[in-house]
Design a protein around this motif. Sequence first.
Motif, PDB file in Angstrom:
ATOM      1  N   LYS A  10       0.856  -1.185   0.000  1.00  0.00           N
ATOM      2  CA  LYS A  10       0.000   0.000   0.000  1.00  0.00           C
ATOM      3  C   LYS A  10       0.894   1.236   0.000  1.00  0.00           C
ATOM      4  N   ILE A  11       0.911   1.950  -1.114  1.00  0.00           N
ATOM      5  CA  ILE A  11       1.716   3.162  -1.202  1.00  0.00           C
ATOM      6  C   ILE A  11       0.792   4.380  -1.147  1.00  0.00           C
ATOM      7  N   ALA A  12       1.162   5.340  -0.317  1.00  0.00           N
ATOM      8  CA  ALA A  12       0.341   6.539  -0.142  1.00  0.00           C
ATOM      9  C   ALA A  12       0.477   7.458  -1.341  1.00  0.00           C
ATOM     10  N   ASP A  13      -0.537   8.287  -1.556  1.00  0.00           N
ATOM     11  CA  ASP A  13      -0.531   9.202  -2.709  1.00  0.00           C
ATOM     12  C   ASP A  13       0.677  10.123  -2.694  1.00  0.00           C
ATOM     13  N   ASN A  14       1.030  10.640  -1.497  1.00  0.00           N
ATOM     14  CA  ASN A  14       2.182  11.551  -1.438  1.00  0.00           C
ATOM     15  C   ASN A  14       3.491  10.820  -1.724  1.00  0.00           C
ATOM     16  N   GLN A  15       3.534   9.519  -1.398  1.00  0.00           N
ATOM     17  CA  GLN A  15       4.727   8.732  -1.718  1.00  0.00           C
ATOM     18  C   GLN A  15       4.833   8.500  -3.227  1.00  0.00           C
ATOM     19  N   VAL A  16       3.696   8.211  -3.852  1.00  0.00           N
ATOM     20  CA  VAL A  16       3.681   8.037  -5.311  1.00  0.00           C
ATOM     21  C   VAL A  16       4.174   9.311  -5.989  1.00  0.00           C
ATOM     22  N   GLU A  17       3.683  10.453  -5.518  1.00  0.00           N
ATOM     23  CA  GLU A  17       4.083  11.736  -6.103  1.00  0.00           C
ATOM     24  C   GLU A  17       5.581  11.965  -5.960  1.00  0.00           C
ATOM     25  N   LYS A  18       6.142  11.588  -4.807  1.00  0.00           N
ATOM     26  CA  LYS A  18       7.583  11.751  -4.579  1.00  0.00           C
ATOM     27  C   LYS A  18       8.386  10.860  -5.525  1.00  0.00           C
ATOM     28  N   VAL A  19       7.938   9.630  -5.700  1.00  0.00           N
ATOM     29  CA  VAL A  19       8.629   8.695  -6.595  1.00  0.00           C
ATOM     30  C   VAL A  19       8.592   9.209  -8.035  1.00  0.00           C
ATOM     31  N   VAL A  20       7.431   9.646  -8.480  1.00  0.00           N
ATOM     32  CA  VAL A  20       7.287  10.131  -9.852  1.00  0.00           C
ATOM     33  C   VAL A  20       8.117  11.395 -10.078  1.00  0.00           C
ATOM     34  N   GLU A  21       8.179  12.250  -9.078  1.00  0.00           N
ATOM     35  CA  GLU A  21       9.021  13.453  -9.167  1.00  0.00           C
ATOM     36  C   GLU A  21      10.486  13.058  -9.365  1.00  0.00           C
ATOM     37  N   THR A  22      10.923  12.050  -8.617  1.00  0.00           N
ATOM     38  CA  THR A  22      12.302  11.558  -8.754  1.00  0.00           C
ATOM     39  C   THR A  22      12.546  10.990 -10.149  1.00  0.00           C
ATOM     40  N   LEU A  23      11.588  10.231 -10.649  1.00  0.00           N
ATOM     41  CA  LEU A  23      11.709   9.635 -11.988  1.00  0.00           C
ATOM     42  C   LEU A  23      11.760  10.709 -13.072  1.00  0.00           C
ATOM     43  N   LYS A  24      10.903  11.711 -12.954  1.00  0.00           N
ATOM     44  CA  LYS A  24      10.867  12.780 -13.957  1.00  0.00           C
ATOM     45  C   LYS A  24      12.138  13.619 -13.942  1.00  0.00           C
ATOM     46  N   ASP A  25      12.824  13.630 -12.800  1.00  0.00           N
ATOM     47  CA  ASP A  25      14.102  14.338 -12.704  1.00  0.00           C
ATOM     48  C   ASP A  25      15.269  13.488 -13.208  1.00  0.00           C
ATOM     49  N   GLY A  26      14.949  12.293 -13.744  1.00  0.00           N
ATOM     50  CA  GLY A  26      16.000  11.423 -14.265  1.00  0.00           C
ATOM     51  C   GLY A  26      16.621  10.520 -13.228  1.00  0.00           C
ATOM     52  N   GLY A  27      15.957  10.394 -12.073  1.00  0.00           N
ATOM     53  CA  GLY A  27      16.499   9.578 -10.996  1.00  0.00           C
ATOM     54  C   GLY A  27      16.296   8.086 -11.202  1.00  0.00           C
ATOM     55  N   ILE A  28      17.053   7.317 -10.438  1.00  0.00           N
ATOM     56  CA  ILE A  28      16.953   5.857 -10.437  1.00  0.00           C
ATOM     57  C   ILE A  28      16.330   5.427  -9.117  1.00  0.00           C
ATOM     58  N   ILE A  29      15.388   4.503  -9.201  1.00  0.00           N
ATOM     59  CA  ILE A  29      14.722   4.037  -7.990  1.00  0.00           C
ATOM     60  C   ILE A  29      14.910   2.529  -7.826  1.00  0.00           C
ATOM     61  N   LEU A  30      14.675   2.089  -6.601  1.00  0.00           N
ATOM     62  CA  LEU A  30      14.709   0.672  -6.247  1.00  0.00           C
ATOM     63  C   LEU A  30      13.337   0.342  -5.698  1.00  0.00           C
ATOM     64  N   LEU A  31      12.698  -0.713  -6.191  1.00  0.00           N
ATOM     65  CA  LEU A  31      11.326  -0.967  -5.772  1.00  0.00           C
ATOM     66  C   LEU A  31      11.015  -2.454  -5.756  1.00  0.00           C
ATOM     67  N   PRO A  32      10.069  -2.866  -4.903  1.00  0.00           N
ATOM     68  CA  PRO A  32       9.633  -4.263  -4.911  1.00  0.00           C
ATOM     69  C   PRO A  32       8.695  -4.505  -6.081  1.00  0.00           C
ATOM     70  N   THR A  33       8.726  -5.712  -6.611  1.00  0.00           N
ATOM     71  CA  THR A  33       7.763  -6.108  -7.641  1.00  0.00           C
ATOM     72  C   THR A  33       7.067  -7.372  -7.133  1.00  0.00           C
ATOM     73  N   ASP A  34       6.453  -8.127  -8.006  1.00  0.00           N
ATOM     74  CA  ASP A  34       5.866  -9.401  -7.585  1.00  0.00           C
ATOM     75  C   ASP A  34       6.883 -10.538  -7.689  1.00  0.00           C
ATOM     76  N   THR A  35       8.137 -10.198  -8.061  1.00  0.00           N
ATOM     77  CA  THR A  35       9.223 -11.180  -8.048  1.00  0.00           C
ATOM     78  C   THR A  35      10.382 -10.577  -7.246  1.00  0.00           C
ATOM     79  N   LEU A  36      11.491 -10.298  -7.888  1.00  0.00           N
ATOM     80  CA  LEU A  36      12.621  -9.704  -7.180  1.00  0.00           C
ATOM     81  C   LEU A  36      12.458  -8.189  -7.049  1.00  0.00           C
ATOM     82  N   TYR A  37      13.221  -7.605  -6.136  1.00  0.00           N
ATOM     83  CA  TYR A  37      13.355  -6.152  -6.128  1.00  0.00           C
ATOM     84  C   TYR A  37      14.030  -5.746  -7.436  1.00  0.00           C
ATOM     85  N   ALA A  38      13.716  -4.551  -7.902  1.00  0.00           N
ATOM     86  CA  ALA A  38      14.227  -4.123  -9.203  1.00  0.00           C
ATOM     87  C   ALA A  38      14.769  -2.704  -9.143  1.00  0.00           C
TER      88      ALA A  38
END
Length: 201
Positions: A10-38
């Motif tokens: 369960k990810i909060a709306d403000n957390q989603v916004e922070k992640v997307v802001e990082t992505l739009k700035d060209g950042g790299i993220i680490l996140l869980p999926t339904d298999t390995l972390y990616a």
Amino acid sequence: MESLTIYNDKIADNQVEKVVETLKDGGIILLPTDTLYAVACDALNPKAIEKVCKLKGINPEKTNLSILCDDISMVSDYAKFDNYAFKLMKENTPGPFTFLFRAASSLPRAFKGRKTVGVRIPDNESVKKIIELLGNPLLSTSIVYKDEDYGINPDLIEEEYDSRVDLMIKGEEGRLQPSAIVDCTGAQPEIIREGPLDLSI
């Protein structure tokens, strides 16, 4: 590295916004999926893709690159597939399957000259929310780990990648088995790597 903790996918709306802001700035993220972390970035940002490839030590011209989409409609913007493959996706997604399709011309420069693209619709609501708000796919590649604990334990994964990515989403423990790979570029789908679930055909 900034860290955002989520529980029960369960990810909060403000957390989603922070992640997307990082992505739009060209950042790299680490996140869980339904298999390995990616490790992931905005799939339409060539500089971010270069950073991910450098981090993973892969040559994008020689390695199959995969994208994460939130639904089949988004897949259709970046890959070419027939009605049978559509039914195959509808039956098996979201889930731990990477489908290899013929690449569409709308893919970014890192994919140019590539005939195929790997596509995933993960069974992970947080990932799908991020993609939906971003408005386009994520480029994704599984983490590299030195032993099993560093592959599944979010605290150890955070320790290992602390200075190498911009933001981590810390969820539940990861899994060690990667997605199945299903090649849909031929006359019949071919499973070229088994995954945690059987493909429904």
